[in-house]
Design a protein around this motif. Structure first.
Motif, PDB file in Angstrom:
ATOM      1  N   ARG A  67      17.702  18.331  -1.738  1.00 13.09           N
ATOM      2  CA  ARG A  67      16.350  18.963  -0.062  1.00 13.09           C
ATOM      3  C   ARG A  67      15.122  19.249  -0.257  1.00 13.09           C
ATOM      4  N   THR A  68      14.475  20.214  -1.291  1.00 12.55           N
ATOM      5  CA  THR A  68      13.561  20.909  -1.913  1.00 12.55           C
ATOM      6  C   THR A  68      12.344  19.662  -2.068  1.00 12.55           C
ATOM      7  N   GLN A  69      13.221  19.226  -3.394  1.00  7.99           N
ATOM      8  CA  GLN A  69      12.697  17.659  -3.575  1.00  7.99           C
ATOM      9  C   GLN A  69      11.752  16.741  -2.501  1.00  7.99           C
ATOM     10  N   PHE A  70      13.096  16.381  -2.008  1.00  8.18           N
ATOM     11  CA  PHE A  70      12.701  15.438  -0.687  1.00  8.18           C
ATOM     12  C   PHE A  70      11.316  15.945   0.470  1.00  8.18           C
ATOM     13  N   SER A  71      11.591  17.749   0.761  1.00 13.61           N
ATOM     14  CA  SER A  71      10.635  18.124   1.787  1.00 13.61           C
ATOM     15  C   SER A  71       9.462  18.023   0.714  1.00 13.61           C
ATOM     16  N   ARG A  72       9.171  18.390  -0.393  1.00 10.75           N
ATOM     17  CA  ARG A  72       7.859  18.343  -1.116  1.00 10.75           C
ATOM     18  C   ARG A  72       7.397  16.871  -0.853  1.00 10.75           C
ATOM     19  N   ALA A  73       8.255  15.877  -1.337  1.00  9.19           N
ATOM     20  CA  ALA A  73       8.044  14.837  -1.426  1.00  9.19           C
ATOM     21  C   ALA A  73       7.375  14.473  -0.281  1.00  9.19           C
ATOM     22  N   LYS A  74       8.025  14.184   0.735  1.00  6.97           N
ATOM     23  CA  LYS A  74       7.091  13.995   1.725  1.00  6.97           C
ATOM     24  C   LYS A  74       6.631  15.077   2.025  1.00  6.97           C
ATOM     25  N   GLN A  75       5.941  16.033   1.850  1.00  6.01           N
ATOM     26  CA  GLN A  75       4.652  17.031   2.172  1.00  6.01           C
ATOM     27  C   GLN A  75       3.147  16.650   1.053  1.00  6.01           C
ATOM     28  N   ASN A  76       3.511  15.784   0.138  1.00  6.10           N
ATOM     29  CA  ASN A  76       2.760  15.378  -0.857  1.00  6.10           C
ATOM     30  C   ASN A  76       2.586  14.379  -0.604  1.00  6.10           C
ATOM     31  N   LEU A  77       2.849  13.144   0.286  1.00  9.63           N
ATOM     32  CA  LEU A  77       2.701  11.898   0.794  1.00  9.63           C
ATOM     33  C   LEU A  77       2.455  11.446   1.889  1.00  9.63           C
ATOM     34  N   ILE A  78       2.070  12.812   2.804  1.00  6.72           N
ATOM     35  CA  ILE A  78       0.858  13.158   3.486  1.00  6.72           C
ATOM     36  C   ILE A  78      -0.595  13.611   2.795  1.00  6.72           C
ATOM     37  N   LYS A  79      -0.056  14.873   1.864  1.00  9.59           N
ATOM     38  CA  LYS A  79      -1.450  15.060   1.657  1.00  9.59           C
ATOM     39  C   LYS A  79      -2.142  13.708   0.812  1.00  9.59           C
ATOM     40  N   LEU A  80      -1.430  12.345   0.228  1.00 11.40           N
ATOM     41  CA  LEU A  80      -1.893  11.682  -0.684  1.00 11.40           C
ATOM     42  C   LEU A  80      -2.135  10.303   0.822  1.00 11.40           C
ATOM     43  N   LEU A  81      -1.667  10.504   1.709  1.00  8.67           N
ATOM     44  CA  LEU A  81      -2.203   9.816   2.828  1.00  8.67           C
ATOM     45  C   LEU A  81      -3.373  10.244   3.781  1.00  8.67           C
ATOM     46  N   GLU A 127       0.684  -1.077  -0.559  1.00  7.75           N
ATOM     47  CA  GLU A 127       0.169  -0.068  -0.071  1.00  7.75           C
ATOM     48  C   GLU A 127       0.902   1.398   0.426  1.00  7.75           C
ATOM     49  N   LEU A 128       1.932   0.921   0.429  1.00  9.92           N
ATOM     50  CA  LEU A 128       2.811   2.131   0.859  1.00  9.92           C
ATOM     51  C   LEU A 128       3.323   2.504  -0.787  1.00  9.92           C
ATOM     52  N   MET A 129       3.983   1.935  -0.975  1.00  8.84           N
ATOM     53  CA  MET A 129       4.666   1.765  -2.483  1.00  8.84           C
ATOM     54  C   MET A 129       3.355   1.805  -3.944  1.00  8.84           C
ATOM     55  N   ASN A 130       2.223   1.865  -3.222  1.00  7.74           N
ATOM     56  CA  ASN A 130       0.963   2.336  -4.761  1.00  7.74           C
ATOM     57  C   ASN A 130       0.641   3.794  -4.119  1.00  7.74           C
ATOM     58  N   ILE A 131       1.225   4.287  -2.775  1.00 11.42           N
ATOM     59  CA  ILE A 131       1.387   5.667  -2.064  1.00 11.42           C
ATOM     60  C   ILE A 131       2.134   5.890  -2.821  1.00 11.42           C
ATOM     61  N   LEU A 132       3.309   5.849  -2.790  1.00 12.27           N
ATOM     62  CA  LEU A 132       4.700   6.122  -3.170  1.00 12.27           C
ATOM     63  C   LEU A 132       4.929   6.640  -4.900  1.00 12.27           C
ATOM     64  N   LYS A 133       4.407   5.774  -5.392  1.00 13.56           N
ATOM     65  CA  LYS A 133       3.833   5.929  -7.393  1.00 13.56           C
ATOM     66  C   LYS A 133       3.464   6.478  -7.270  1.00 13.56           C
ATOM     67  N   GLN A 134       2.407   7.444  -6.842  1.00 10.42           N
ATOM     68  CA  GLN A 134       1.156   8.420  -7.352  1.00 10.42           C
ATOM     69  C   GLN A 134       2.443   9.706  -7.004  1.00 10.42           C
ATOM     70  N   LEU A 135       3.741  10.142  -6.864  1.00 18.04           N
ATOM     71  CA  LEU A 135       4.225  11.008  -6.831  1.00 18.04           C
ATOM     72  C   LEU A 135       4.855  10.842  -7.831  1.00 18.04           C
ATOM     73  N   PRO A 136       5.111  12.225  -8.156  1.00 17.81           N
ATOM     74  CA  PRO A 136       6.213  12.450  -9.317  1.00 17.81           C
ATOM     75  C   PRO A 136       7.161  12.281  -8.908  1.00 17.81           C
ATOM     76  N   GLU A 137       8.189  11.956 -10.550  1.00 21.33           N
ATOM     77  CA  GLU A 137       9.123  10.784 -10.374  1.00 21.33           C
ATOM     78  C   GLU A 137      10.037  10.977  -9.703  1.00 21.33           C
ATOM     79  N   GLY A 138      10.624  12.615  -9.780  1.00 21.85           N
ATOM     80  CA  GLY A 138      12.085  13.375  -9.298  1.00 21.85           C
ATOM     81  C   GLY A 138      11.181  13.162  -7.743  1.00 21.85           C
TER      82      GLY A 138
END
Lengths: 192, 473
Positions: free
Chosen positions: A170-184, A129-140
């Protein structure tokens, strides 16, 4: 007799890593297969995180293991064999899709805000399930998140690997985290 | 419990495993093999190109266009005693590379001259070095009076204004003064040249070109040792040739692996006449070396014969008659059917022909040897080929008799495989442009017809006489 069987079984399963490496250096197919069987499932898991499909992940794994078999004589037992193979898989995956590198947008951390979330709710999720959520992030975002959070590379190393600046990483990582939480949150797993 | 989202993901994904497809390891090994073939192929092509390039770039030592390294100056006293010419260093004829030429010609006459040079002191020569190398000048005496006469004669005929500076070119048994000679094979073979020599003049033991009557041949500007018709210089003007050849021949296959299957296959297969055809383009990269590329087709035919056994089961029903006494009933007759089986075996011959068809792109290097009479040429060739099309038809024994394998099922992924080719042939020049060639060739297919799932390896071998023509543009 039973003891002998047990011993031979043990020696096959827990075959000395050095012995396997030496066998692979000699290009002995038997040892190459042992090495493959030992690490392929784990490395398939790694490859899947960087690829869009199972087929693509298998192609990456195939190329990575060819590199492993060809270059194993250069492995000097400095680190763990698994770490060395994982590195090859990650680099092969990154190289297999150079397009990803183009998708990193330089930025700064000014607009990035930390968001609170319920860690326990995420922990209860299955890896798939986490993988599916991760895959919804932009590739970068996916790539930087994978490299930093899971592989444990520093932002400096990621910058060098992807040809981007440390700040961008760093920016990409922080945005990735934010996006992950939004998706969750979107799936009702955490509350924002 | 970790509170960082990245830690949670890390914990989850670190243990994450997924089983790849079952055949992935085989795919890895197959791709490794393919990569290895590509590497060898590339190395072979690069090697050939490097060899070809070097041969092209390295100046040929034994050709007249080589830089002059040593020049001999001969006193005019080499003229016969009847001609009195005062010796003078300035009044001299230069002979370019006479030693090199002698080596190249390597004819008994020249050897004899060399011997005479050492033995007879009548004709002296003084040698100076024309170039400024520090090599010591070569001391050579030309003592053959006929040769000396001939030199003078040439000088006179040419009307050389400054005979002191005249240069004698010697190449492949021909010489001239003043300019580089244009000498065609016809001139060499012609007797006109000999007839034109003054009567009573002893013949020089060197084939002399028609120096009297073919002054035009030596006209300034018209003469160049690079002329195509000189035996060794065909490559200069006519760099390209095409060769079309073909023949029936012998071809077979080599089997390695499971000996039982090999024995069965050997017992059932026999070679039939095979065929080969080729169209090649050759490029002359130097006097003696050609490189070539083309297309070839090989059809190996093979007979397959085995006996099939059929077991026939025939049911035979017979009737037995019994008299049954069962009192108080009167005796009665009972007929009971009896079933028997008759087993018979019939053996039939099962025959057909297998065909292995291959289209290759050969790339080769060729060494050419020109024979003295300029009609015959010997070729040797080594090369590699890549297969662009392959088709096998028929049936062979796969495993235990009588299980048969359709050859067409092996027709996959066979593009790009390679073979080595060796050739040794002879060519006869029927005209300036056309050579008839007889060019026997052997080729050996390096890879197996079977893939790794089979217990056998099958490699193809062909030997073809290859008759044809080579046309020089």
């Amino acid at each position: 007799m039973k003891t002998n069987n047990a011993n031979s079984s043990t020696s096959l399963n827990e075959l000395n890593e050095n012995e396997i490496i030496e066998g692979c250096v000699r290009k002995d197919v038997h040892y190459q297969k042992l090495l493959y069987e030992q690490f392929a499932p784990k490395m398939m898991g790694v490859s899947l995180r960087y690829c869009n499909s199972r087929m693509e992940a298998e192609d990456v794994l195939q190329d990575a293991f060819i590199k492993v078999f060809n270059k194993i004589k250069t492995f000097e037992n400095r680190g763990s064999l698994e770490g060395w193979i994982r590195k090859i898989v990650v680099f092969t995956a990154l190289k297999s899709n150079d397009k990803r590198i183009q998708k990193f947008e330089p930025g700064n951390l000014d607009n990035v805000q930390e968001t609170a979330f319920d860690a326990r709710a995420i922990s209860n999720l299955e890896t798939e399930e986490l993988m599916n959520i991760l895959k919804q992030l932009p590739e970068g975002y996916q790539t930087v998140f994978n490299l930093y959070a899971i592989e444990g590379y520093s932002h400096k190393e990621i910058g060098e690997m992807l040809g981007i600046s440390e700040v961008t990483s760093r920016t990409q990582f922080s945005r990735a985290k934010q996006n992950l939480i939004k998706l969750l949150a979107k799936y009702g797993i955490v509350r924002r | 419990m970790s509170s960082n989202i990245e830690d949670i993901f890390k914990q989850k994904f670190e243990k994450f495993e997924e089983q790849p497809s079952a055949d992935l390891f085989n795919r890895i090994k197959a791709k490794q093999r393919k990569n290895k073939i590509v590497i060898w192929w590339t190395a072979a092509v690069v090697g050939l190109l490097v060899v070809a390039g070097s041969l092209f770039l390295i100046p040929q030592k034994n050709t007249i266009e080589s830089p002059i390294t040593q020049t001999e100056t001969i006193d005019k006293t080499i003229a016969p005693a009847t001609e009195t010419v005062s010796p003078s260093e300035e009044n001299a004829i230069s002979i370019e590379e006479i030693n090199t030429a002698e080596k190249r010609v390597a004819s008994p006459s020249v050897e004899r001259q060399k011997q005479q040079l050492k033995e007879v002191p009548n004709y002296t020569s003084k040698t100076v070095s024309q170039n400024k190398t520090e090599k010591p000048p070569l001391n050579t005496k030309i003592v053959d009076p006929n040769l000396a006469n001939k030199f003078n004669e040439i000088l006179a005929q040419k009307g050389t204004k400054n005979p002191d500076k005249a240069t004698i070119y010697i190449k492949d048994k021909m010489y001239d003064v003043g300019q580089r000679p244009k000498i065609t094979p016809k001139n060499i073979d012609s007797k006109e040249g000999e007839e034109s020599l003054p009567e009573g003049e002893p013949k020089i033991n060197i084939n002399t070109p028609n120096i009297n009557s073919t002054g035009g041949d030596f006209a300034e500007g018209a003469n160049d040792p690079d002329d195509e018709d000189l035996p060794g210089n065909a490559h200069k003007a006519n760099k390209w040739s095409i060769q079309i050849a073909g023949s029936p021949g012998y071809a077979t296959r080599f089997l390695t692996g499971d000996n039982q299957i090999i024995d069965k296959r050997n017992a059932t297969e026999n070679n039939k006449l095979s065929y080969y055809a080729e169209a090649l383009a050759t490029y002359s990269i130097s006097e003696k070396w050609n490189a070539g590329l083309g297309i070839s087709y090989q059809n190996r035919n093979e007979g397959f014969a085995m006996q099939t056994q059929t077991v026939h089961k025939e049911t035979i029903i017979s009737f037995d008659t019994f008299i049954v006494y069962q009192e108080p009933l009167p005796p009665r007759q009972v007929i009971v059917p009896d079933t028997n089986y008759q087993i018979s075996t019939t053996v039939e011959d099962f025959e057909h022909q297998n065909h292995y068809k291959i289209v290759n792109i050969p790339l080769f290097a060729e060494r050419v040897f020109y024979l003295d009479n300029n009609k015959w040429t010997i070729f040797t060739q080594a090369g590699i080929t890549t297969t662009i099309w392959q088709k096998s038809e028929g049936q062979i024994i796969e495993g235990d008799n009588p299980k048969l394998l359709e050859l067409s099922s092996l027709n996959k992924n066979k593009i790009g495989i390679n073979s080595i080719t060796l050739g040794f042939g002879v060519g006869y020049k029927v005209s300036d442009k056309v050579n008839v060639v007889f060019y026997p060739k052997a080729n050996y297919l390096l890879n197996s017809l079977y893939d790794d799932n089979y217990a056998l390896k099958q490699q193809e071998f062909g030997l073809f006489s290859s008759f044809g023509i080579r046309y020089k543009f």
